[in-house]
Scaffold this active site. Sequence first.
Site, PDB file in Angstrom:
ATOM      1  N   ASP A  10       0.870  -1.194   0.000  1.00 40.31           N
ATOM      2  CA  ASP A  10       0.000   0.000   0.000  1.00 40.31           C
ATOM      3  C   ASP A  10       0.898   1.232   0.000  1.00 40.31           C
ATOM      4  O   ASP A  10       2.117   1.137   0.187  1.00 40.31           O
ATOM      5  CB  ASP A  10      -0.906   0.010   1.246  1.00 40.31           C
ATOM      6  CG  ASP A  10      -1.890   1.184   1.257  1.00 40.31           C
ATOM      7  OD1 ASP A  10      -2.317   1.629   0.173  1.00 40.31           O
ATOM      8  OD2 ASP A  10      -2.230   1.672   2.348  1.00 40.31           O
ATOM      9  N   TYR A  42      -1.119   8.751  -2.139  1.00 40.90           N
ATOM     10  CA  TYR A  42      -1.237   8.451  -3.569  1.00 40.90           C
ATOM     11  C   TYR A  42      -2.445   9.164  -4.201  1.00 40.90           C
ATOM     12  O   TYR A  42      -2.441   9.482  -5.388  1.00 40.90           O
ATOM     13  CB  TYR A  42      -1.427   6.946  -3.762  1.00 40.90           C
ATOM     14  CG  TYR A  42      -0.153   6.128  -3.835  1.00 40.90           C
ATOM     15  CD1 TYR A  42       1.116   6.689  -3.653  1.00 40.90           C
ATOM     16  CD2 TYR A  42      -0.233   4.750  -4.107  1.00 40.90           C
ATOM     17  CE1 TYR A  42       2.259   5.902  -3.725  1.00 40.90           C
ATOM     18  CE2 TYR A  42       0.912   3.974  -4.185  1.00 40.90           C
ATOM     19  CZ  TYR A  42       2.151   4.542  -4.004  1.00 40.90           C
ATOM     20  OH  TYR A  42       3.277   3.768  -4.093  1.00 40.90           O
ATOM     21  N   GLY A  43      -3.486   9.359  -3.398  1.00 36.74           N
ATOM     22  CA  GLY A  43      -4.752   9.864  -3.939  1.00 36.74           C
ATOM     23  C   GLY A  43      -4.656  11.252  -4.553  1.00 36.74           C
ATOM     24  O   GLY A  43      -5.552  11.667  -5.281  1.00 36.74           O
ATOM     25  N   CYS A  74      -4.436  -1.437  -2.085  1.00 34.83           N
ATOM     26  CA  CYS A  74      -4.629   0.002  -2.284  1.00 34.83           C
ATOM     27  C   CYS A  74      -5.547   0.186  -3.491  1.00 34.83           C
ATOM     28  O   CYS A  74      -5.204  -0.236  -4.608  1.00 34.83           O
ATOM     29  CB  CYS A  74      -3.270   0.650  -2.538  1.00 34.83           C
ATOM     30  SG  CYS A  74      -3.352   2.405  -2.938  1.00 34.83           S
ATOM     31  N   ASN A  75      -6.706   0.792  -3.265  1.00 33.37           N
ATOM     32  CA  ASN A  75      -7.647   1.030  -4.373  1.00 33.37           C
ATOM     33  C   ASN A  75      -7.064   2.008  -5.380  1.00 33.37           C
ATOM     34  O   ASN A  75      -7.238   1.856  -6.589  1.00 33.37           O
ATOM     35  CB  ASN A  75      -8.954   1.610  -3.833  1.00 33.37           C
ATOM     36  CG  ASN A  75      -9.703   0.664  -2.927  1.00 33.37           C
ATOM     37  OD1 ASN A  75     -10.619  -0.010  -3.352  1.00 33.37           O
ATOM     38  ND2 ASN A  75      -9.312   0.604  -1.666  1.00 33.37           N
ATOM     39  N   CYS A 202     -11.141   2.874   0.152  1.00 34.09           N
ATOM     40  CA  CYS A 202      -9.729   3.171   0.391  1.00 34.09           C
ATOM     41  C   CYS A 202      -9.358   2.308   1.589  1.00 34.09           C
ATOM     42  O   CYS A 202     -10.096   2.290   2.596  1.00 34.09           O
ATOM     43  CB  CYS A 202      -9.544   4.653   0.718  1.00 34.09           C
ATOM     44  SG  CYS A 202      -7.898   5.037   1.367  1.00 34.09           S
ATOM     45  N   HIS A 204      -7.278   2.597   3.862  1.00 31.71           N
ATOM     46  CA  HIS A 204      -7.044   3.299   5.131  1.00 31.71           C
ATOM     47  C   HIS A 204      -8.337   3.410   5.958  1.00 31.71           C
ATOM     48  O   HIS A 204      -8.281   3.492   7.178  1.00 31.71           O
ATOM     49  CB  HIS A 204      -6.533   4.720   4.874  1.00 31.71           C
ATOM     50  CG  HIS A 204      -5.063   4.814   4.588  1.00 31.71           C
ATOM     51  ND1 HIS A 204      -4.517   4.405   3.400  1.00 31.71           N
ATOM     52  CD2 HIS A 204      -4.025   5.269   5.351  1.00 31.71           C
ATOM     53  CE1 HIS A 204      -3.198   4.621   3.427  1.00 31.71           C
ATOM     54  NE2 HIS A 204      -2.881   5.144   4.601  1.00 31.71           N
TER      55      HIS A 204
END
Length: 277
Positions: A10, A42-43, A74-75, A202, A204
């Site tokens: 991730d 990352y988003g 990780c989406n 997500c 997280h």
Amino acid sequence: MKQGPVLIFDSGVGGLSVAAALRQHYPHASFCYACDNAWLPYGLRDDASLAERILAVCLSAVAACQPSVLVVACNTASTLALEKLRWHLSIPVVGTVPAIKPAAALSQTRHIGLLATRATVGRPYTQELIDRFASDCVVTKVAADALVSEAEAWLAGQPLDKARIHTALMPLWQAAQPRPGVSTLDTPAIDTPALDTIVLGCTHFPLLQPWLAQLAPVPLQWVDSGDAIARRVGQVAEMLMVMNPDSRCFTTGPADHLTEGLARYGFQPAQPLSLTH
Ligand code: DGL
């Protein structure tokens, strides 16, 4: 089938929610965790440089861990780079994508919420999932990147900023109330049903789920991808018994503040990951 641990990747600590689901399904399997915390979040990154970076970090982590399977926990990474990773790797690669299908199956009101990073919310891959599995639902999409840093802080033992979380989720809380439609001369009013199910898109966010549920104005159904990923890993990988009982962790950035949190999820203190690709 290649022998080796399950490598979970991730951007940050979100993959630990997937690690928890995997450990629940396969308590004796061996795991390795790699995260690209130097590039977190990352988003908010642009797609082209992020796709290159994900490939470089995953290839380096695979070289360091010699896994039997890579789980992209990780989406944001999966909806962008799964194809590329599969092309470059000879081991199975299991991705994480928003659990739109199970959420649509659960929703009674046919109104679901998608809570994810800005990148995942905007990806064509996400829209394809909605068109395919939730075409009869209203889908309220909410980008909540603030929750990524809240989850990172929580794992590091810092207090949560509940006001910040509440503000990020406000569009979902509003959608959880039925909204009367507006009629015109030609069309009758059509009410929008209240949202009853939220996809945690997500990795997280499941770490914060108890607090999200506390802040919600009404009881809601929360759906994440952890169990589905664990089942998929069982189909593609040989789950080896305690090859390396001390699960190793690799990070691209400083990680001393994560040591206690990693230990709660069964991982050793992080070692630096050198980028070899
Ligand atoms: N955990 C990641 C996901 O599932 C993304 C967090 C980030 O923005 O780095 O999308």
